[in-house]
Write an enzyme that holds these catalytic residues in place. Sequence first.
Site, PDB file in Angstrom:
ATOM      1  N   TYR A   1       0.846  -1.188   0.000  1.00 23.23           N
ATOM      2  CA  TYR A   1       0.000   0.000   0.000  1.00 23.23           C
ATOM      3  C   TYR A   1       0.890   1.250   0.000  1.00 23.23           C
ATOM      4  O   TYR A   1       1.664   1.475   0.941  1.00 23.23           O
ATOM      5  CB  TYR A   1      -0.925   0.043   1.211  1.00 23.23           C
ATOM      6  CG  TYR A   1      -1.932  -1.082   1.293  1.00 23.23           C
ATOM      7  CD1 TYR A   1      -2.189  -1.909   0.211  1.00 23.23           C
ATOM      8  CD2 TYR A   1      -2.631  -1.322   2.469  1.00 23.23           C
ATOM      9  CE1 TYR A   1      -3.113  -2.938   0.293  1.00 23.23           C
ATOM     10  CE2 TYR A   1      -3.568  -2.341   2.556  1.00 23.23           C
ATOM     11  CZ  TYR A   1      -3.793  -3.147   1.466  1.00 23.23           C
ATOM     12  OH  TYR A   1      -4.714  -4.171   1.565  1.00 23.23           O
TER      13      TYR A   1
ATOM     14  N   ALA B   1     -18.451  -1.561  -1.228  1.00 21.67           N
ATOM     15  CA  ALA B   1     -18.206  -1.593  -2.685  1.00 21.67           C
ATOM     16  C   ALA B   1     -17.534  -0.305  -3.144  1.00 21.67           C
ATOM     17  O   ALA B   1     -17.997   0.365  -4.070  1.00 21.67           O
ATOM     18  CB  ALA B   1     -19.493  -1.855  -3.449  1.00 21.67           C
TER      19      ALA B   1
ATOM     20  N   ARG C   1     -13.851   8.547  -4.532  1.00 23.61           N
ATOM     21  CA  ARG C   1     -12.954   7.519  -5.045  1.00 23.61           C
ATOM     22  C   ARG C   1     -13.007   7.438  -6.571  1.00 23.61           C
ATOM     23  O   ARG C   1     -11.990   7.232  -7.229  1.00 23.61           O
ATOM     24  CB  ARG C   1     -13.353   6.166  -4.424  1.00 23.61           C
ATOM     25  CG  ARG C   1     -12.644   4.963  -5.020  1.00 23.61           C
ATOM     26  CD  ARG C   1     -11.179   4.941  -4.679  1.00 23.61           C
ATOM     27  NE  ARG C   1     -10.504   3.803  -5.271  1.00 23.61           N
ATOM     28  CZ  ARG C   1      -9.291   3.854  -5.826  1.00 23.61           C
ATOM     29  NH1 ARG C   1      -8.625   4.978  -5.848  1.00 23.61           N
ATOM     30  NH2 ARG C   1      -8.745   2.773  -6.339  1.00 23.61           N
TER      31      ARG C   1
END
Length: 332
Positions: free
Chosen positions: A54, A209, A228
Amino acid sequence: MKHRRLGRSGLKISEITYGNWLTHGAQVDQDTATACVNAALDEGITTFDTADVYAIGKAESALGVALKGQRREGLEIFTKVYWPTGDGVNDRGLSRKHIMESCEASLKRLGTDYVDLYQAHRFDYEAPIDEVIRAFDDLIRQGKVLYVGVSEWKAGQIREAVAMQQELGYDRFVSSQPEYSMLWRVIEAEVVPACRELGLSQIVWSPMAQGVLTGKYLPGQQPPSGSRATTDDGPEMMEDYLTDRVLERVQKLKPIAQDAGLSMAQLAIAWVLQNDNVAAALVGASRPDQIRDNVGASGVVLEPELMKRIDEALDGVIERDPSHTESPNPRD
């Protein structure tokens, strides 16, 4: 905050776990990351999940800084190994070399002597399975890892590894970390039954989701600024969710959430926690208030009639195909 046992182990983890896949080291600065972690701690979250890949190590470092000074015994810190962390041919995969070296690097970035759970971030088709599980077991013997698990492994891969661990007397995997949500249910067919049988729990990621189940994305409209879906890789990774067909169905969840006295995010998180094989739902945050809202899903029981209404609202857009056992997202 409720806690649940992780698989067949004696370890208990917060059923809402803080994850920093898309945030720390990338979307938010250190001060914001620390504020989000502090909000999680204030709300009773004790479990924190990250991975060496990450933000190419920056997420682990950011989490280490944010948790500095906290009582280590009161925390459960998880990380993962598999994806490339350098340019070398051995800076990836599940070879013994990469596992051992990556664990050492993760511990330094996290500022801790051990991690509570070390996870194989994907299945490595090139590394012998006995090499993988031996390396993991050696880390346990060295005291650098307390428990081991997997992420996005298929049911057959989990079965093979656990059978070999049992045969060789190694500590067995206690967890699986797959994608799971109202929209993405592929683990229910094979992975969950295998894990129930073998004593593994699910630590599920993207229960909302990637934000679609919060209801903020509207059919026929551009994604909200700063969401996002407006990031560089967001549209590609979320394209299956951002169709009008899916978004129209998701909007039908709003009255269901209202009737349950929950926000849309809380409904999505509470839904995955109804599965008794799920030990925790992973949530991330770019703002402390998001964490405060998310924890409202802890301890929520959704009645069977309400669960049925959710299925009816999402009819036709639920992914259940058991052949889709590996997440479409490359480095969750």
